[in-house]
Design a protein around this motif. Structure first.
Motif, mmCIF file in Angstrom:
data_model
loop_
_atom_site.group_PDB
_atom_site.id
_atom_site.type_symbol
_atom_site.label_atom_id
_atom_site.label_comp_id
_atom_site.label_asym_id
_atom_site.label_seq_id
_atom_site.Cartn_x
_atom_site.Cartn_y
_atom_site.Cartn_z
ATOM 1 N N ASP A 140 0.854 -1.178 0.000
ATOM 2 C CA ASP A 140 0.000 0.000 0.000
ATOM 3 C C ASP A 140 0.897 1.238 0.000
ATOM 4 O OD1 ASP A 140 0.895 0.394 2.596
ATOM 5 O OD2 ASP A 140 -0.919 -0.375 3.536
ATOM 6 N N ASP A 141 0.373 2.379 0.371
ATOM 7 C CA ASP A 141 1.147 3.618 0.276
ATOM 8 C C ASP A 141 2.358 3.640 1.203
ATOM 9 O OD1 ASP A 141 -0.615 4.518 -1.590
ATOM 10 O OD2 ASP A 141 -1.810 5.728 -0.206
ATOM 11 N N LEU A 142 2.280 2.952 2.332
ATOM 12 C CA LEU A 142 3.344 3.068 3.331
ATOM 13 C C LEU A 142 3.984 1.746 3.725
ATOM 14 C CD1 LEU A 142 1.762 5.716 5.738
ATOM 15 C CD2 LEU A 142 3.331 6.096 3.847
ATOM 16 N N ARG A 143 3.394 0.619 3.397
ATOM 17 C CA ARG A 143 3.926 -0.663 3.862
ATOM 18 C C ARG A 143 3.883 -1.719 2.763
ATOM 19 N NH1 ARG A 143 0.979 0.970 8.609
ATOM 20 N NH2 ARG A 143 2.368 1.241 10.409
ATOM 21 N N ILE A 144 4.810 -2.665 2.882
ATOM 22 C CA ILE A 144 4.814 -3.865 2.042
ATOM 23 C C ILE A 144 4.788 -5.067 2.959
ATOM 24 C CG2 ILE A 144 6.067 -5.207 0.308
ATOM 25 C CD1 ILE A 144 7.316 -2.673 -0.715
ATOM 26 N N ASN A 145 3.836 -5.960 2.735
ATOM 27 C CA ASN A 145 3.679 -7.165 3.555
ATOM 28 C C ASN A 145 4.025 -8.406 2.753
ATOM 29 O OD1 ASN A 145 2.786 -5.655 5.754
ATOM 30 N ND2 ASN A 145 0.625 -5.834 5.147
ATOM 31 N N LEU A 146 4.594 -9.379 3.436
ATOM 32 C CA LEU A 146 4.945 -10.669 2.840
ATOM 33 C C LEU A 146 3.974 -11.722 3.352
ATOM 34 C CD1 LEU A 146 7.002 -12.397 1.160
ATOM 35 C CD2 LEU A 146 8.247 -12.747 3.313
ATOM 36 N N ILE A 170 15.707 -4.149 -2.754
ATOM 37 C CA ILE A 170 15.994 -4.631 -1.406
ATOM 38 C C ILE A 170 16.245 -6.129 -1.426
ATOM 39 C CG2 ILE A 170 14.650 -2.799 -0.314
ATOM 40 C CD1 ILE A 170 12.414 -4.781 0.148
ATOM 41 N N ASP A 171 17.020 -6.584 -0.428
ATOM 42 C CA ASP A 171 17.386 -7.992 -0.282
ATOM 43 C C ASP A 171 16.811 -8.489 1.036
ATOM 44 O OD1 ASP A 171 18.543 -10.494 -0.091
ATOM 45 O OD2 ASP A 171 20.483 -9.831 -0.881
ATOM 46 N N LEU A 172 15.922 -9.469 0.957
ATOM 47 C CA LEU A 172 15.264 -9.981 2.159
ATOM 48 C C LEU A 172 16.230 -10.700 3.089
ATOM 49 C CD1 LEU A 172 11.943 -11.369 0.592
ATOM 50 C CD2 LEU A 172 12.310 -9.172 1.717
ATOM 51 N N ARG A 173 17.426 -11.017 2.633
ATOM 52 C CA ARG A 173 18.397 -11.709 3.476
ATOM 53 C C ARG A 173 19.107 -10.763 4.434
ATOM 54 N NH1 ARG A 173 21.667 -14.436 -1.386
ATOM 55 N NH2 ARG A 173 21.571 -12.224 -1.976
ATOM 56 N N GLN A 174 18.998 -9.458 4.196
ATOM 57 C CA GLN A 174 19.724 -8.514 5.034
ATOM 58 C C GLN A 174 19.127 -8.396 6.425
ATOM 59 O OE1 GLN A 174 19.866 -4.842 2.837
ATOM 60 N NE2 GLN A 174 21.643 -5.471 1.625
ATOM 61 N N SER A 175 17.798 -8.277 6.494
ATOM 62 C CA SER A 175 17.133 -8.152 7.798
ATOM 63 C C SER A 175 15.656 -8.456 7.634
ATOM 64 C CB SER A 175 17.317 -6.737 8.362
ATOM 65 O OG SER A 175 16.719 -5.786 7.511
ATOM 66 N N ALA A 176 14.997 -8.693 8.761
ATOM 67 C CA ALA A 176 13.568 -8.997 8.715
ATOM 68 C C ALA A 176 12.773 -7.791 8.247
ATOM 69 C CB ALA A 176 13.085 -9.463 10.077
ATOM 70 N N LEU A 177 13.132 -6.605 8.748
ATOM 71 C CA LEU A 177 12.505 -5.365 8.306
ATOM 72 C C LEU A 177 13.503 -4.618 7.436
ATOM 73 C CD1 LEU A 177 10.043 -3.507 8.440
ATOM 74 C CD2 LEU A 177 11.085 -2.396 10.425
ATOM 75 N N CYS A 178 13.180 -4.494 6.160
ATOM 76 C CA CYS A 178 14.125 -3.936 5.186
ATOM 77 C C CYS A 178 14.031 -2.413 5.174
ATOM 78 C CB CYS A 178 13.867 -4.513 3.801
ATOM 79 S SG CYS A 178 14.009 -6.304 3.720
ATOM 80 N N ASP A 179 14.523 -1.801 6.249
ATOM 81 C CA ASP A 179 14.528 -0.339 6.311
ATOM 82 C C ASP A 179 15.541 0.254 5.347
ATOM 83 O OD1 ASP A 179 12.568 -0.199 8.273
ATOM 84 O OD2 ASP A 179 14.026 -0.546 9.864
ATOM 85 N N SER A 180 16.625 -0.457 5.114
ATOM 86 C CA SER A 180 17.651 0.031 4.202
ATOM 87 C C SER A 180 17.575 -0.748 2.895
ATOM 88 C CB SER A 180 19.042 -0.126 4.825
ATOM 89 O OG SER A 180 19.309 -1.495 5.114
ATOM 90 N N HIS A 181 17.949 -0.105 1.824
ATOM 91 C CA HIS A 181 17.877 -0.710 0.500
ATOM 92 C C HIS A 181 19.255 -1.173 0.065
ATOM 93 C CE1 HIS A 181 18.305 3.718 0.116
ATOM 94 N NE2 HIS A 181 19.300 3.381 -0.688
ATOM 95 N N ALA A 182 19.272 -2.142 -0.837
ATOM 96 C CA ALA A 182 20.539 -2.604 -1.394
ATOM 97 C C ALA A 182 21.023 -1.661 -2.478
ATOM 98 C CB ALA A 182 20.383 -4.023 -1.949
ATOM 99 N N LYS A 183 20.102 -1.143 -3.290
ATOM 100 C CA LYS A 183 20.448 -0.197 -4.348
ATOM 101 C C LYS A 183 19.324 0.814 -4.506
ATOM 102 C CE LYS A 183 23.709 -2.782 -7.196
ATOM 103 N NZ LYS A 183 24.058 -3.206 -8.576
ATOM 104 N N LEU A 184 19.715 2.013 -4.919
ATOM 105 C CA LEU A 184 18.749 3.083 -5.155
ATOM 106 C C LEU A 184 18.937 3.598 -6.572
ATOM 107 C CD1 LEU A 184 16.633 5.179 -4.172
ATOM 108 C CD2 LEU A 184 18.570 6.592 -3.410
#
Length: 576
Positions: free
Chosen positions: A317-323, A375-389
């Motif tokens: 949605d506008d603010l969140r992504i759920n798995l 983003i890479d899901l292997r980095q952390s459970a909550l992907c606050d940081s991105h792998a590339k921008l």
């Protein structure tokens, strides 16, 4: 060439010649389009043999390909004769079902529309089709399967015994009630002058298995025993059998083959042999909602995407992504959350998200500021940081009040091999290489003639229209929609100048304009290239643009040069 891979070639492919294939739901002249019939989502499955559309009325319509079957048995022989068969893809209506209904959120006093926002196909299993569909709040997992339905088409009745011991005159002078009984007789009474109403069955044969009591609800008889003077009343599926000779009542027995009311009379000597009915086996498609994924989004769902592992999917949605896990509908995991502590600090929102086609741990999402984050899901459970921008840099002197609005990305798509990402903002298509985050490798101008009219577009809210984009299966071309029911196809290989403008009609080349022939060098292509007509206030053919007719949704066949486009309530299909 693998999906979307850009390579230097000496002779780029010639522009495709697009031709009309078929149309579903074509409007007649002057016909008014109902709001609920407007198509809001379109998607091919991975094989390209099925196509799904969703509309604002919450319905999902499925189409299946038919032209492949016509040559199945002879294709190999024709290929051996060095005479390949070339046919354009043909689809036919398969089925439709109501996916979503309008709802009302009483806690928030909010109406939830039934409009289908996105459709995504899932892996097939056991000859059944599976897909996900979503509106603003609820995602549903559907199973569509063919089921064999056994229908009674005839009774195996001996015409020579059509009257039996009945008196034909009885049917004229005596009134009859339901199930063949006479009004002047008791309910269970039958005699030799018994007759059936006109048009009913005079001699019905029953299954030959003899009857006697064995287990609860199961009855058989010993050999040689026959029901005599039996009265059978079939109401729905319940059957009451009463033996008037032995005064032994047999309880209700369910006989699945008899699904309608009949009246019957058995020969007084019980010499009739009982035979089966004649059935016809027909197939019907049934759509069943397997799971409902709800109450996980506070804001409107803008995208869903299947993972390559076949087990999970994401919703944004506008603010969140759920798995989500496909098998678990009451639990999801929040993997991206851009909601600030103070909502006044909110500067951008999520506009689209997509899983990588081959790497189950990678996904990309776009924002209203025109950036794409990988983003890479292997980095952390909550992907606050991105792998590339990935973000494009605008020249400082080109900024205006509308800059951020038209920079908002409405849709992103991965190429087939996952190396390239195609994005669509209001004015342009951009192709990004995930190995190069300094800027897009190519930029295609879709309707540059609208730039002087941005103020008018803002006044009537057209500037907020969300156009989708798509890539060809081999990655050599991209496509997107525009106004006046136009859509554009661009070649994205090195040296290509293909920029075709087509109209969603039976004559797609009617408004074709000559594409600018600007040769491109590899060095130019590696950075930014811009193509498209630049005449102001007119469309590609010099005609005034029509903002009321817009082509927002389209899809490219995964293996062939075939496009499906949604223009209001009509589905147009083209091939090249």
């Amino acid at each position: 060439m693998n999906g979307g891979e850009v390579k230097g070639v000496e002779s780029p492919a010639e522009p495709l010649e697009w031709r009309f294939s078929q149309v579903f739901g074509e409007r007649s002249a002057g016909e008014e389009v109902q709001e609920v019939d407007i198509i809001s989502a379109i998607e091919f499955d991975k094989t390209g043999d099925h196509l799904a559309t969703g509309d604002r009325g919450g319905r999902v319509v499925l189409f299946e390909r038919t032209d492949k079957r016509d040559h199945g048995g002879y294709r190999r022989d024709l290929e051996m004769m060095d005479n390949p068969v070339r046919t354009h893809p043909e689809f036919r209506y398969k089925t439709e079902f109501q996916s979503h209904e309008p709802e009302f959120d009483y806690l928030k006093s909010l109406e939830i529309e039934e409009k289908i926002n996105k459709i995504r196909w899932c892996q097939t299993a056991n000859n059944a089709l599976f897909l996900l569909s979503t509106n603003d709040k609820t995602i549903k997992f559907w199973k569509i399967q063919e089921k064999k339905v056994k229908k009674i088409c005839d009774m195996n009745i001996d015409p020579s015994k059509a009257t039996g011991n009945c008196n034909p005159a009885c049917s004229i002078v005596k009134p009859y009630v339901t199930n063949g009984g006479c009004a002047d007789r008791s309910y269970g009474y039958l005699s030799k002058d018994f007759a059936l109403p006109a048009g009913s069955f005079a001699a019905l044969h029953f299954p030959t298995s003899p009857i006697k009591r064995r287990k609860k609800g199961i009855f058989e008889t010993s050999c040689g025993y026959h029901l005599q003077h039996a009265f059978i009343a079939l109401i729905a599926k319940d059957v009451l059998i009463s033996d008037t000779k032995s005064n032994e009542g047999i309880s209700k027995m369910l006989i699945k083959e008899y699904l309608f009311k009949v009246s019957a009379r058995i020969d007084s000597y019980g010499t009739e042999k009982v035979q089966q009915m004649v059935h016809s086996n027909e197939t019907s498609l049934s759509a069943r909602c397997r799971r409902i994924y709800a109450h996980a989004h506070d804001y409107h769902i803008n995208s869903i995407s299947n993972n390559s592992d076949g087990e999970t999917f994401i919703s944004a949605d506008d603010l969140r992504i759920n798995l989500w896990n496909l098998e678990i509908s009451n639990q999801s995991f929040n993997i991206v959350d851009v909601k600030p502590t103070n909502m006044e600090d909110l500067t951008e929102v999520i506009t689209s998200s997509e899983f990588h086609p081959t790497h189950c741990n990678m996904l990309a999402y776009s924002s209203s500021k025109g950036s794409i984050r990988l983003i890479d899901l292997r980095q952390s459970a909550l992907c606050d940081s991105h792998a590339k921008l990935f973000e494009g840099m605008e020249a400082p002197n080109s900024k205006s009040f509308f800059t951020e609005i038209i920079a908002s990305i409405s849709d992103i798509k991965f190429g087939k091999d996952g190396r390239y990402i195609l994005s669509r903002d209001y004015m342009n298509l951009k192709l990004w290489d995930i190995n190069m985050d300094s800027g897009p490798v190519a930029t295609f101008q879709v309707h540059e003639y609208l730039r002087p009219k941005l103020c008018d577009l803002y006044e009537n809210d057209s500037i907020f229209d969300k156009f989708e984009c798509c890539l060809s299966g081999d990655g050599t071309r991209v496509a997107t929609g525009s106004y006046s029911n136009l859509f554009r196809v661009f070649g994205c290989t090195a040296g290509s100048t293909e920029a075709t403008t087509l109209e969603a009609s039976k004559n797609p080349m009617r408004r074709q304009a000559a594409a600018p022939s600007r040769p491109r060098s590899m060095s130019t292509f590696a950075r930014v290239s811009r193509r498209g007509p630049e005449s102001p206030a007119v469309d590609a053919n010099g005609n005034a643009f029509d903002l009321s007719t817009k082509l927002l949704h389209l899809a490219w066949h995964p293996t062939e040069n075939s496009l499906a486009c949604a223009a209001a309530n009509s589905l147009y299909m083209y091939f090249a």
